[in-house]
Structures are given as structure tokens and as C-alpha cells.
Scaffold this motif. Sequence first.
Motif, PDB file in Angstrom:
ATOM      1  N   MET A   1     -34.411  40.763  24.368  1.00  0.00           N
ATOM      2  CA  MET A   1     -34.923  39.665  23.594  1.00  0.00           C
ATOM      3  C   MET A   1     -36.435  39.494  23.714  1.00  0.00           C
ATOM      4  O   MET A   1     -37.004  38.745  22.920  1.00  0.00           O
ATOM      5  CB  MET A   1     -34.196  38.380  23.992  1.00  0.00           C
ATOM      6  CG  MET A   1     -34.530  37.246  23.101  1.00  0.00           C
ATOM      7  SD  MET A   1     -33.286  36.240  22.347  1.00  0.00           S
ATOM      8  CE  MET A   1     -32.434  35.392  23.580  1.00  0.00           C
ATOM      9  N   PHE A  66     -33.590  36.008  14.173  1.00  0.00           N
ATOM     10  CA  PHE A  66     -32.496  35.269  14.799  1.00  0.00           C
ATOM     11  C   PHE A  66     -31.151  35.952  14.531  1.00  0.00           C
ATOM     12  O   PHE A  66     -30.323  36.080  15.432  1.00  0.00           O
ATOM     13  CB  PHE A  66     -32.470  33.818  14.305  1.00  0.00           C
ATOM     14  CG  PHE A  66     -33.371  32.914  15.082  1.00  0.00           C
ATOM     15  CD1 PHE A  66     -32.860  32.009  15.996  1.00  0.00           C
ATOM     16  CD2 PHE A  66     -34.747  32.956  14.908  1.00  0.00           C
ATOM     17  CE1 PHE A  66     -33.690  31.175  16.716  1.00  0.00           C
ATOM     18  CE2 PHE A  66     -35.587  32.124  15.617  1.00  0.00           C
ATOM     19  CZ  PHE A  66     -35.066  31.231  16.536  1.00  0.00           C
ATOM     20  N   HIS A  71     -27.674  35.438  16.490  1.00  0.00           N
ATOM     21  CA  HIS A  71     -27.528  33.995  16.267  1.00  0.00           C
ATOM     22  C   HIS A  71     -27.165  33.729  14.811  1.00  0.00           C
ATOM     23  O   HIS A  71     -27.431  34.533  13.936  1.00  0.00           O
ATOM     24  CB  HIS A  71     -28.820  33.258  16.621  1.00  0.00           C
ATOM     25  CG  HIS A  71     -29.259  33.471  18.032  1.00  0.00           C
ATOM     26  ND1 HIS A  71     -28.626  32.884  19.102  1.00  0.00           N
ATOM     27  CD2 HIS A  71     -30.257  34.222  18.558  1.00  0.00           C
ATOM     28  CE1 HIS A  71     -29.207  33.266  20.222  1.00  0.00           C
ATOM     29  NE2 HIS A  71     -30.208  34.079  19.918  1.00  0.00           N
ATOM     30  N   GLN A  72     -26.574  32.565  14.590  1.00  0.00           N
ATOM     31  CA  GLN A  72     -26.217  32.161  13.236  1.00  0.00           C
ATOM     32  C   GLN A  72     -27.309  31.265  12.658  1.00  0.00           C
ATOM     33  O   GLN A  72     -28.023  30.591  13.394  1.00  0.00           O
ATOM     34  CB  GLN A  72     -24.888  31.413  13.237  1.00  0.00           C
ATOM     35  CG  GLN A  72     -23.730  32.272  13.658  1.00  0.00           C
ATOM     36  CD  GLN A  72     -22.422  31.499  13.612  1.00  0.00           C
ATOM     37  OE1 GLN A  72     -22.400  30.305  13.338  1.00  0.00           O
ATOM     38  NE2 GLN A  72     -21.324  32.191  13.878  1.00  0.00           N
ATOM     39  N   GLU A  77     -29.474  25.160  14.671  1.00  0.00           N
ATOM     40  CA  GLU A  77     -29.310  26.358  15.500  1.00  0.00           C
ATOM     41  C   GLU A  77     -30.646  26.874  16.028  1.00  0.00           C
ATOM     42  O   GLU A  77     -30.750  27.257  17.190  1.00  0.00           O
ATOM     43  CB  GLU A  77     -28.594  27.454  14.709  1.00  0.00           C
ATOM     44  CG  GLU A  77     -28.220  28.670  15.525  1.00  0.00           C
ATOM     45  CD  GLU A  77     -27.095  28.430  16.526  1.00  0.00           C
ATOM     46  OE1 GLU A  77     -26.952  29.255  17.450  1.00  0.00           O
ATOM     47  OE2 GLU A  77     -26.360  27.438  16.398  1.00  0.00           O
ATOM     48  N   PHE A  78     -31.668  26.890  15.181  1.00  0.00           N
ATOM     49  CA  PHE A  78     -32.976  27.364  15.623  1.00  0.00           C
ATOM     50  C   PHE A  78     -33.469  26.546  16.814  1.00  0.00           C
ATOM     51  O   PHE A  78     -33.901  27.088  17.823  1.00  0.00           O
ATOM     52  CB  PHE A  78     -34.024  27.276  14.502  1.00  0.00           C
ATOM     53  CG  PHE A  78     -33.895  28.322  13.437  1.00  0.00           C
ATOM     54  CD1 PHE A  78     -33.992  29.670  13.734  1.00  0.00           C
ATOM     55  CD2 PHE A  78     -33.702  27.956  12.119  1.00  0.00           C
ATOM     56  CE1 PHE A  78     -33.886  30.642  12.750  1.00  0.00           C
ATOM     57  CE2 PHE A  78     -33.594  28.915  11.124  1.00  0.00           C
ATOM     58  CZ  PHE A  78     -33.688  30.260  11.438  1.00  0.00           C
ATOM     59  N   LYS A  80     -31.809  24.747  18.932  1.00  0.00           N
ATOM     60  CA  LYS A  80     -30.979  24.969  20.115  1.00  0.00           C
ATOM     61  C   LYS A  80     -31.371  26.266  20.817  1.00  0.00           C
ATOM     62  O   LYS A  80     -31.537  26.304  22.036  1.00  0.00           O
ATOM     63  CB  LYS A  80     -29.505  25.009  19.714  1.00  0.00           C
ATOM     64  CG  LYS A  80     -28.551  25.182  20.869  1.00  0.00           C
ATOM     65  CD  LYS A  80     -27.107  25.169  20.365  1.00  0.00           C
ATOM     66  CE  LYS A  80     -26.139  25.407  21.498  1.00  0.00           C
ATOM     67  NZ  LYS A  80     -25.911  26.805  21.775  1.00  0.00           N
ATOM     68  N   VAL A  81     -31.545  27.334  20.041  1.00  0.00           N
ATOM     69  CA  VAL A  81     -31.909  28.626  20.611  1.00  0.00           C
ATOM     70  C   VAL A  81     -33.281  28.553  21.276  1.00  0.00           C
ATOM     71  O   VAL A  81     -33.466  29.019  22.401  1.00  0.00           O
ATOM     72  CB  VAL A  81     -31.870  29.744  19.538  1.00  0.00           C
ATOM     73  CG1 VAL A  81     -32.465  31.041  20.062  1.00  0.00           C
ATOM     74  CG2 VAL A  81     -30.440  29.963  19.051  1.00  0.00           C
ATOM     75  N   ILE A  82     -34.250  27.948  20.588  1.00  0.00           N
ATOM     76  CA  ILE A  82     -35.609  27.827  21.135  1.00  0.00           C
ATOM     77  C   ILE A  82     -35.579  27.011  22.428  1.00  0.00           C
ATOM     78  O   ILE A  82     -36.228  27.358  23.418  1.00  0.00           O
ATOM     79  CB  ILE A  82     -36.575  27.187  20.111  1.00  0.00           C
ATOM     80  CG1 ILE A  82     -36.726  28.072  18.880  1.00  0.00           C
ATOM     81  CG2 ILE A  82     -37.927  26.879  20.736  1.00  0.00           C
ATOM     82  CD1 ILE A  82     -37.403  29.394  19.089  1.00  0.00           C
ATOM     83  N   ASP A  84     -33.230  26.748  24.529  1.00  0.00           N
ATOM     84  CA  ASP A  84     -32.556  27.495  25.601  1.00  0.00           C
ATOM     85  C   ASP A  84     -33.400  28.637  26.161  1.00  0.00           C
ATOM     86  O   ASP A  84     -33.076  29.188  27.209  1.00  0.00           O
ATOM     87  CB  ASP A  84     -31.218  28.055  25.102  1.00  0.00           C
ATOM     88  CG  ASP A  84     -30.178  26.960  24.883  1.00  0.00           C
ATOM     89  OD1 ASP A  84     -30.376  25.841  25.404  1.00  0.00           O
ATOM     90  OD2 ASP A  84     -29.182  27.224  24.178  1.00  0.00           O
ATOM     91  N   ILE A  85     -34.465  29.008  25.477  1.00  0.00           N
ATOM     92  CA  ILE A  85     -35.337  30.098  25.947  1.00  0.00           C
ATOM     93  C   ILE A  85     -36.351  29.500  26.919  1.00  0.00           C
ATOM     94  O   ILE A  85     -37.109  28.601  26.557  1.00  0.00           O
ATOM     95  CB  ILE A  85     -36.049  30.797  24.768  1.00  0.00           C
ATOM     96  CG1 ILE A  85     -35.026  31.443  23.834  1.00  0.00           C
ATOM     97  CG2 ILE A  85     -37.046  31.833  25.276  1.00  0.00           C
ATOM     98  CD1 ILE A  85     -35.616  31.998  22.545  1.00  0.00           C
ATOM     99  N   GLN A  91     -41.834  27.211  23.014  1.00  0.00           N
ATOM    100  CA  GLN A  91     -41.375  25.873  22.659  1.00  0.00           C
ATOM    101  C   GLN A  91     -42.519  25.013  22.120  1.00  0.00           C
ATOM    102  O   GLN A  91     -42.335  24.250  21.165  1.00  0.00           O
ATOM    103  CB  GLN A  91     -40.711  25.219  23.869  1.00  0.00           C
ATOM    104  CG  GLN A  91     -39.414  25.913  24.239  1.00  0.00           C
ATOM    105  CD  GLN A  91     -38.831  25.443  25.555  1.00  0.00           C
ATOM    106  OE1 GLN A  91     -39.404  24.585  26.227  1.00  0.00           O
ATOM    107  NE2 GLN A  91     -37.690  26.007  25.924  1.00  0.00           N
TER     108      GLN A  91
END
Length: 157
Positions: A1, A66, A71-72, A77-78, A80-82, A84-85, A91
Amino acid sequence: MPLLIDRLKTLLQEDIQDLTRLSELLNKERTALKERSNDSLKLLTSEKSSRIKSIEHRAKEKAKLFIDAGHQIRKGEFEKVIADIPDPELQALWRKVNVGLRFCQDQNTINGKVVSHSLKRVNKLMDIVRGQHNKPNLYGSSGKESSIGGLNSIAKA
């Protein structure tokens, strides 16, 4: 990633540059609208359109990143993914882009209101020229003002 994150940061930085410029253009557009400077508006509209196309193109590229990362693409969703990184720079860039987008949307809404008010003034002046200035305005089923009454024209063609 890591490739995803580095590429995403680059895209977000480019978005920030375009959003900054777009904000400047929207501010100049508002001034040109108030001054009724058609030549300036044509130039500003062209550059504004170009900036928006660039931002839209990068949005598609970010979505592809993504999807390629598994990822979906769905609402929230975007973010949430950001979130979590564990990369504070990523961020911060993401937040700055979102703030810039909202700011530009707000500026564009304001410019739309300036156009709407100008159009109403022009229509009222045209009504006076046509002799329709004594008519009361009512609201129709669509919620928009409409005039009723007869015509008292100042001039005839």
C-alpha cells in the motif's frame, strides 16, 4: 500500500493547488459579476472549467487507486480508509482538500445568488420598460414569483 499512499498524497497536493486557484477564480468571478464585466467572466469561466475538469479527473484517479487496493466506492468509505491509515500527513491533506472543496462550493453558491439577484433586477427593469411595473407579484405552485395583470407599455414596436 505504500505506492497507494504516495500517489494519493501527490493527487491530494495537486487538488489543494487547484482548489486554491479555483477559490481565487471564484472570488474574481464574484467581482466581475458585480461589475457586469462580460469579458472578464468569459476568461474566468474558461479557466474555472479547466480547474474543475482537473479536479474531477483526479477524483476518478483516486477512486481507481482505492478500487485497486481492494476498497469499495461508497459513501463514507474514503474517509474510513483514510482514517485507518496511520499517516498524519495523508490525513491532513485529505482534510485540507475537503475543506477546500466545501469552501469553493460555498463561494460558487454565493456567485449563483449574485447572478440570480442580477437577473431579478434586469427582469424588473424590463417589466418597467414593457409597462408591467404596476402588477403585483404572487408565488406560483413552483414557489417562484410571477406577475399578474395587464400591460401598460411605454413603447410599441
